[in-house]
Design an enzyme around this catalytic site. Structure first.
Site, PDB file in Angstrom:
ATOM      1  N   SER A 130       0.867  -1.180   0.000  1.00 22.76           N
ATOM      2  CA  SER A 130       0.000   0.000   0.000  1.00 22.76           C
ATOM      3  C   SER A 130       0.896   1.221   0.000  1.00 22.76           C
ATOM      4  O   SER A 130       2.022   1.185   0.519  1.00 22.76           O
ATOM      5  CB  SER A 130      -0.885   0.024   1.253  1.00 22.76           C
ATOM      6  OG  SER A 130      -1.485   1.296   1.441  1.00 22.76           O
ATOM      7  N   TYR A 143      -2.380  -0.626   9.881  1.00 16.88           N
ATOM      8  CA  TYR A 143      -2.306  -0.906   8.453  1.00 16.88           C
ATOM      9  C   TYR A 143      -0.965  -0.431   7.883  1.00 16.88           C
ATOM     10  O   TYR A 143      -0.277  -1.167   7.170  1.00 16.88           O
ATOM     11  CB  TYR A 143      -3.465  -0.232   7.726  1.00 16.88           C
ATOM     12  CG  TYR A 143      -3.641  -0.714   6.305  1.00 16.88           C
ATOM     13  CD1 TYR A 143      -4.186  -1.960   6.043  1.00 16.88           C
ATOM     14  CD2 TYR A 143      -3.265   0.077   5.224  1.00 16.88           C
ATOM     15  CE1 TYR A 143      -4.352  -2.412   4.744  1.00 16.88           C
ATOM     16  CE2 TYR A 143      -3.428  -0.361   3.922  1.00 16.88           C
ATOM     17  CZ  TYR A 143      -3.974  -1.609   3.694  1.00 16.88           C
ATOM     18  OH  TYR A 143      -4.125  -2.053   2.401  1.00 16.88           O
ATOM     19  N   LYS A 147       1.996  -2.928   6.448  1.00 15.94           N
ATOM     20  CA  LYS A 147       2.420  -2.842   5.055  1.00 15.94           C
ATOM     21  C   LYS A 147       3.877  -2.409   4.941  1.00 15.94           C
ATOM     22  O   LYS A 147       4.599  -2.864   4.040  1.00 15.94           O
ATOM     23  CB  LYS A 147       1.502  -1.885   4.289  1.00 15.94           C
ATOM     24  CG  LYS A 147       0.078  -2.396   4.124  1.00 15.94           C
ATOM     25  CD  LYS A 147       0.023  -3.690   3.318  1.00 15.94           C
ATOM     26  CE  LYS A 147      -1.397  -4.105   3.000  1.00 15.94           C
ATOM     27  NZ  LYS A 147      -1.471  -5.316   2.153  1.00 15.94           N
TER      28      LYS A 147
END
Length: 274
Positions: A130, A143, A147
Site C-alpha cells: 500500500s 495498516y 504494510k
C-alpha cells in the site's frame, strides 16, 4: 516470465476485490490459476482452496495442494489483506493483531511454503502492499505498520532468493472495497485524504510486475502514485507536511468530530492551534 500463457499462478485473498479481478485477468491471459481464501469454492472456474492464512499449521499443506494441482508454481501473488482503524496512541488490540497477522505474517508463511516450488521454476512473488507503507496516515497505524513491515520482508527476501526468484512490491492507493468499511463505520473515512483509484489499475500493475522481463523492485499503480512514492523516499519532511495539512483541513471541517478514536488527536490539534 515474459508472458502468462500456461503459467502456474497462486493468488491469496482470491475472493476479495482484487483477488476476483486478478483470477479473471490471469485466466484471460492464459495462466492456470488456483486461489486461496478462507472459504473454499470457485470463482468463474478458478478453484479456490479454503485456508486460514493466520494459522501456521494449515498454510503449508494448502500451498502444497495448490502446487500439486498446478504441477508446479511460477507466480505467487500475496494479495490477502485486512484493514481497520487503529490510532497509534492507543495500546494494540485485536484489530491491530489481525492486521499484523493477515497483512504481514500470512504473506510471510505463504511465501515460505511456496519458495521451493518457485525456486524450482525460477518464478516470482508479488506482494500487494500500500502507499501507506511509505506515506502513513494518522488513526490507521496498524495498516501502515503491517504494510511497511511487508515491504521490509520483501526487501530481505530479495537479498536471499533474488538470484532465483523475482520479488516485486506493488503499491496501490485507496480502492473502493469492503476493506475500508470498518474504518468508515468508526467515522474515519479516508475520503478527502487518499485519492481513490480504479481496481483495474492495480490489477494491471500486478500483471506488469508478473510479466516484465526482469522482476521490478517497486511498482506504483498510477502516475500520481509514482510521484507520491518519490516524495516519501526523497522528501519525507515535505510528505509529512502535506499529510498534516490535509488532516488539519479535515479537522477544521469537522469531518472527525463524531469519531471517538480521533478524540485525542482532535484535542491536541485544537490545543496547539488555540
Amino acid at each position: 516470465m515474459s508472458g502468462l500463457d500456461q503459467r502456474r499462478v497462486l493468488v491469496t485473498g482470491a475472493s476479495g476485490t482484487f483477488g476476483r479481478q486478478l483470477c479473471a485477468a490471469f485466466t484471460a491471459a492464459g495462466a492456470r490459476v488456483v486461489g486461496v481464501d478462507r472459504q473454499p469454492g470457485s470463482i468463474d472456474g478458478v478453484p479456490v482452496l479454503g485456508c486460514d492464512l493466520t494459522d501456521p499449521a494449515t498454510v503449508p499443506p494448502v500451498v502444497a495442494a495448490a502446487v500439486d494441482r498446478l504441477g508446479g508454481l511460477d507466480l505467487l501473488v500475496n494479495n490477502a489483506g485486512v484493514g481497520g482503524p487503529a490510532p497509534a496512541e492507543l495500546p494494540p488490540d485485536e484489530v491491530v493483531r489481525q492486521q499484523l497477522e493477515v497483512n504481514l505474517l500470512a504473506a510471510w508463511r505463504t511465501t515460505a511454503a511456496a519458495l521451493p516450488a518457485l525456486e524450482a521454476a525460477r518464478g516470482r512473488v508479488v506482494f500487494v502492499a500500500s502507499r501507506m507503507a511509505l506515506l502513513p496516515l494518522p488513526l490507521a497505524a496498524a495498516y501502515g505498520v503491517s504494510k511497511r513491515a511487508l515491504v521490509a520482508y520483501a526487501d530481505a527476501l530479495r537479498h536471499e532468493v533474488g538470484t532465483h526468484v523475482g520479488v516485486s512490491v506493488v503499491y496501490p492507493s485507496m480502492v473502493a472495497s469492503p476493506i475500508h468499511d470498518s474504518t468508515a463505520d468508526a467515522g474515519l473515512s479516508l475520503e478527502g485524504v487518499s485519492r481513490p483509484e480504479p481496481v483495474q489499475g492495480v490489477v494491471a500493475a500486478i500483471l506488469r510486475a508478473a510479466t516484465a522481463r526482469r522482476a521490478p523492485r517497486d511498482v506504483a499503480t498510477t502516475r500520481r502514485g509514482r510521484l507520491e512514492l518519490a516524495f516519501a523516499r526523497h522528501a519525507p519532511t515535505l510528505a509529512d507536511r502535506l499529510v498534516r495539512r490535509t488532516v488539519a483541513t479535515r479537522i477544521a471541517a469537522g469531518d472527525l468530530d463524531a469519531a471517538p478514536l480521533a478524540a485525542g488527536m482532535l484535542r491536541r490539534h485544537r490545543d496547539a492551534t488555540g
